[in-house]
Design a protein around this motif. Structure first.
Motif, PDB file in Angstrom:
ATOM      1  N   SER A  56       0.797  -1.134  -0.046  1.00 31.47           N
ATOM      2  CA  SER A  56       0.032  -0.039   0.035  1.00 31.47           C
ATOM      3  C   SER A  56       0.700   1.442   0.039  1.00 31.47           C
ATOM      4  O   SER A  56       2.110   1.053   0.091  1.00 31.47           O
ATOM      5  CB  SER A  56      -0.805  -0.026   1.133  1.00 31.47           C
ATOM      6  N   VAL A  57       0.059   2.403  -0.114  1.00 32.75           N
ATOM      7  CA  VAL A  57       1.082   3.793   0.057  1.00 32.75           C
ATOM      8  C   VAL A  57       1.606   3.923   1.161  1.00 32.75           C
ATOM      9  O   VAL A  57       2.904   4.212   1.181  1.00 32.75           O
ATOM     10  CB  VAL A  57       0.041   4.989  -0.514  1.00 32.75           C
ATOM     11  N   GLY A  58       0.855   3.468   2.387  1.00 29.07           N
ATOM     12  CA  GLY A  58       1.380   3.699   3.442  1.00 29.07           C
ATOM     13  C   GLY A  58       2.638   2.829   3.914  1.00 29.07           C
ATOM     14  O   GLY A  58       3.574   3.050   4.517  1.00 29.07           O
ATOM     15  N   ASP A  59       2.482   1.454   3.264  1.00 25.57           N
ATOM     16  CA  ASP A  59       3.560   0.536   3.437  1.00 25.57           C
ATOM     17  C   ASP A  59       4.976   1.068   2.842  1.00 25.57           C
ATOM     18  O   ASP A  59       5.919   1.148   3.518  1.00 25.57           O
ATOM     19  CB  ASP A  59       3.375  -0.720   2.680  1.00 25.57           C
ATOM     20  N   VAL A  60       4.811   1.750   1.528  1.00 28.79           N
ATOM     21  CA  VAL A  60       5.904   2.193   1.109  1.00 28.79           C
ATOM     22  C   VAL A  60       6.583   3.447   1.513  1.00 28.79           C
ATOM     23  O   VAL A  60       7.724   3.876   1.777  1.00 28.79           O
ATOM     24  CB  VAL A  60       5.641   2.408  -0.494  1.00 28.79           C
ATOM     25  N   SER A  61       5.393   4.257   1.859  1.00 28.22           N
ATOM     26  CA  SER A  61       6.134   5.923   2.436  1.00 28.22           C
ATOM     27  C   SER A  61       6.817   5.617   3.693  1.00 28.22           C
ATOM     28  O   SER A  61       7.576   6.688   4.079  1.00 28.22           O
ATOM     29  CB  SER A  61       4.682   6.801   2.664  1.00 28.22           C
ATOM     30  N   GLN A  62       6.391   4.591   4.511  1.00 27.15           N
ATOM     31  CA  GLN A  62       7.277   4.638   5.807  1.00 27.15           C
ATOM     32  C   GLN A  62       8.672   4.442   5.405  1.00 27.15           C
ATOM     33  O   GLN A  62       9.638   4.848   6.122  1.00 27.15           O
ATOM     34  CB  GLN A  62       6.964   3.660   6.599  1.00 27.15           C
ATOM     35  N   HIS A  63       9.147   3.911   4.422  1.00 30.20           N
ATOM     36  CA  HIS A  63      10.341   3.579   3.907  1.00 30.20           C
ATOM     37  C   HIS A  63      11.122   4.834   3.205  1.00 30.20           C
ATOM     38  O   HIS A  63      12.199   5.054   2.926  1.00 30.20           O
ATOM     39  CB  HIS A  63      10.689   2.479   2.921  1.00 30.20           C
ATOM     40  N   LEU A  64      10.199   5.904   3.142  1.00 32.92           N
ATOM     41  CA  LEU A  64      10.655   7.126   2.133  1.00 32.92           C
ATOM     42  C   LEU A  64      10.791   8.290   3.416  1.00 32.92           C
ATOM     43  O   LEU A  64      11.271   9.374   2.898  1.00 32.92           O
ATOM     44  CB  LEU A  64       9.847   7.360   1.209  1.00 32.92           C
ATOM     45  N   GLU A  65      10.403   8.172   4.640  1.00 33.69           N
ATOM     46  CA  GLU A  65      10.277   9.080   5.384  1.00 33.69           C
ATOM     47  C   GLU A  65      11.793   9.608   5.688  1.00 33.69           C
ATOM     48  O   GLU A  65      12.756   8.819   5.921  1.00 33.69           O
ATOM     49  CB  GLU A  65       9.621   8.602   6.830  1.00 33.69           C
ATOM     50  N   ASP A  98       3.323   8.092  -5.516  1.00 28.83           N
ATOM     51  CA  ASP A  98       2.072   8.553  -4.319  1.00 28.83           C
ATOM     52  C   ASP A  98       2.845   8.290  -3.234  1.00 28.83           C
ATOM     53  O   ASP A  98       2.644   9.037  -2.216  1.00 28.83           O
ATOM     54  CB  ASP A  98       1.084   7.564  -4.261  1.00 28.83           C
ATOM     55  N   ALA A  99       3.620   7.225  -2.831  1.00 29.61           N
ATOM     56  CA  ALA A  99       4.471   7.343  -1.235  1.00 29.61           C
ATOM     57  C   ALA A  99       5.397   8.429  -1.115  1.00 29.61           C
ATOM     58  O   ALA A  99       5.359   8.915  -0.113  1.00 29.61           O
ATOM     59  CB  ALA A  99       5.091   5.873  -1.248  1.00 29.61           C
ATOM     60  N   ALA A 100       5.935   8.703  -2.308  1.00 29.75           N
ATOM     61  CA  ALA A 100       7.125   9.951  -2.162  1.00 29.75           C
ATOM     62  C   ALA A 100       6.383  11.211  -1.725  1.00 29.75           C
ATOM     63  O   ALA A 100       6.656  11.754  -0.883  1.00 29.75           O
ATOM     64  CB  ALA A 100       7.723  10.227  -3.479  1.00 29.75           C
ATOM     65  N   GLU A 101       4.903  11.426  -2.273  1.00 27.55           N
ATOM     66  CA  GLU A 101       4.234  12.581  -1.945  1.00 27.55           C
ATOM     67  C   GLU A 101       3.919  12.554  -0.613  1.00 27.55           C
ATOM     68  O   GLU A 101       3.888  13.558   0.225  1.00 27.55           O
ATOM     69  CB  GLU A 101       3.214  12.805  -2.929  1.00 27.55           C
ATOM     70  N   ALA A 102       3.364  11.174  -0.166  1.00 27.67           N
ATOM     71  CA  ALA A 102       2.854  11.070   1.221  1.00 27.67           C
ATOM     72  C   ALA A 102       4.012  11.209   2.192  1.00 27.67           C
ATOM     73  O   ALA A 102       3.696  11.797   3.240  1.00 27.67           O
ATOM     74  CB  ALA A 102       2.232   9.754   1.340  1.00 27.67           C
ATOM     75  N   ALA A 103       5.238  10.935   1.769  1.00 27.30           N
ATOM     76  CA  ALA A 103       6.366  11.006   2.815  1.00 27.30           C
ATOM     77  C   ALA A 103       7.127  12.610   2.521  1.00 27.30           C
ATOM     78  O   ALA A 103       8.121  12.679   3.321  1.00 27.30           O
ATOM     79  CB  ALA A 103       7.389   9.909   2.477  1.00 27.30           C
ATOM     80  N   GLY A 104       6.442  13.349   1.735  1.00 22.85           N
ATOM     81  CA  GLY A 104       7.007  14.623   1.503  1.00 22.85           C
ATOM     82  C   GLY A 104       8.491  14.654   1.012  1.00 22.85           C
ATOM     83  O   GLY A 104       9.081  15.663   1.260  1.00 22.85           O
ATOM     84  N   VAL A 105       8.779  13.628   0.177  1.00 22.84           N
ATOM     85  CA  VAL A 105       9.920  13.517  -0.628  1.00 22.84           C
ATOM     86  C   VAL A 105       9.785  14.357  -1.876  1.00 22.84           C
ATOM     87  O   VAL A 105       8.816  13.855  -2.958  1.00 22.84           O
ATOM     88  CB  VAL A 105      10.588  12.194  -0.816  1.00 22.84           C
ATOM     89  N   ARG A 106      10.271  15.545  -2.311  1.00 20.23           N
ATOM     90  CA  ARG A 106      10.012  16.084  -3.570  1.00 20.23           C
ATOM     91  C   ARG A 106      10.918  15.864  -4.633  1.00 20.23           C
ATOM     92  O   ARG A 106      10.376  15.611  -5.892  1.00 20.23           O
ATOM     93  CB  ARG A 106      10.237  17.796  -3.234  1.00 20.23           C
TER      94      ARG A 106
END
Length: 224
Positions: A56-65, A98-106
């Motif tokens: 999911s987006v949440g699964d991936v975004s945590q690795h991009l934080e 999507d995950a990059a956006e959710a994690a604030g990675v530009r």
């Protein structure tokens, strides 16, 4: 910089990880299988096990934080059918954005393919045509995102010959040509340092210009 690379066990990704680690960046590579971790560690990268086809987006975004940049270098690979071209080369790319956006990675760089900007010509192998369409759809999705400082890189035919450090890089058309995976990785490493390439779709083949000069030549004053 901390950089997270999707498709971290791919041939270009492993080369990129070595380059980034050598210059002192903190690198993480997203892989599907735990057995691939050793190759990433040898390249100087932190292995992150996450299947982008089922996450999911949440699964991936945590690795991009906390990351400064993300690179999508994943692909379904040789031997996969048209269905996986869509789920990986398009679907996983969209999910990673999507995950990059959710994690604030530009900063977001995509490894695409030359020919992804047009309908495959008649007679193209159906699986390769599906690959090009998937890449094109992923590129189109990413380029609509104002929350990402994206760059799309479209290399020509990839080879495993040693890199020359000399390329042709253009925001227009380079024409068809070969490029080594070493040189693709070197260009990606430079793109991550050059904010003036944000908002550009670039074609890449082998050529006569040193990589750093080629990247600076296409860069704008500060990105889009």
């Amino acid at each position: 910089m901390r950089i997270v690379i999707a498709g971290g066990h791919g041939q270009i990704a492993l080369r990129l990880e070595r380059l980034l680690a050598a210059r002192g960046d903190e690198v993480a590579g997203v892989v599907r299988r735990p057995g691939q971790a050793g190759d990433l560690l040898a390249a100087g990268a932190e292995p992150v096990v996450c299947d982008l086809e089922s996450a999911s987006v949440g699964d991936v975004s945590q690795h991009l934080e906390g990351a400064d940049a993300a690179v999508f270098a994943a692909g379904a690979g040789a031997g996969s059918g048209a269905g996986r071209k869509d789920t990986v080369d398009r679907g996983a790319a969209v999910l990673f954005a999507d995950a990059a956006e959710a994690a604030g990675v530009r900063r977001f760089v995509v490894v695409s393919s030359m020919g992804a900007d047009r309908e495959p010509p008649p007679g193209t192998d159906p699986v390769f045509a599906a690959y090009l369409r998937a890449k094109g759809a992923a590129d189109e999705d990413v380029r609509k995102r104002s929350a990402l400082d994206w760059t799309v890189l479209r290399p020509g035919r990839l080879t495993d010959e040693p890199g020359t450090g000399l390329v042709t890089l253009s925001a227009g058309s380079t024409g068809r040509g070969d490029v080594t995976r070493d040189d693709v990785a070197a260009v990606l490493a430079e793109l991550l340092l050059e904010p003036g390439t944000a908002g550009l779709t670039l074609e890449l083949i082998g050529g006569g210009t040193p990589v750093a000069e080629a990247v600076k030549a296409v860069a704008g004053p500060g990105g889009r």
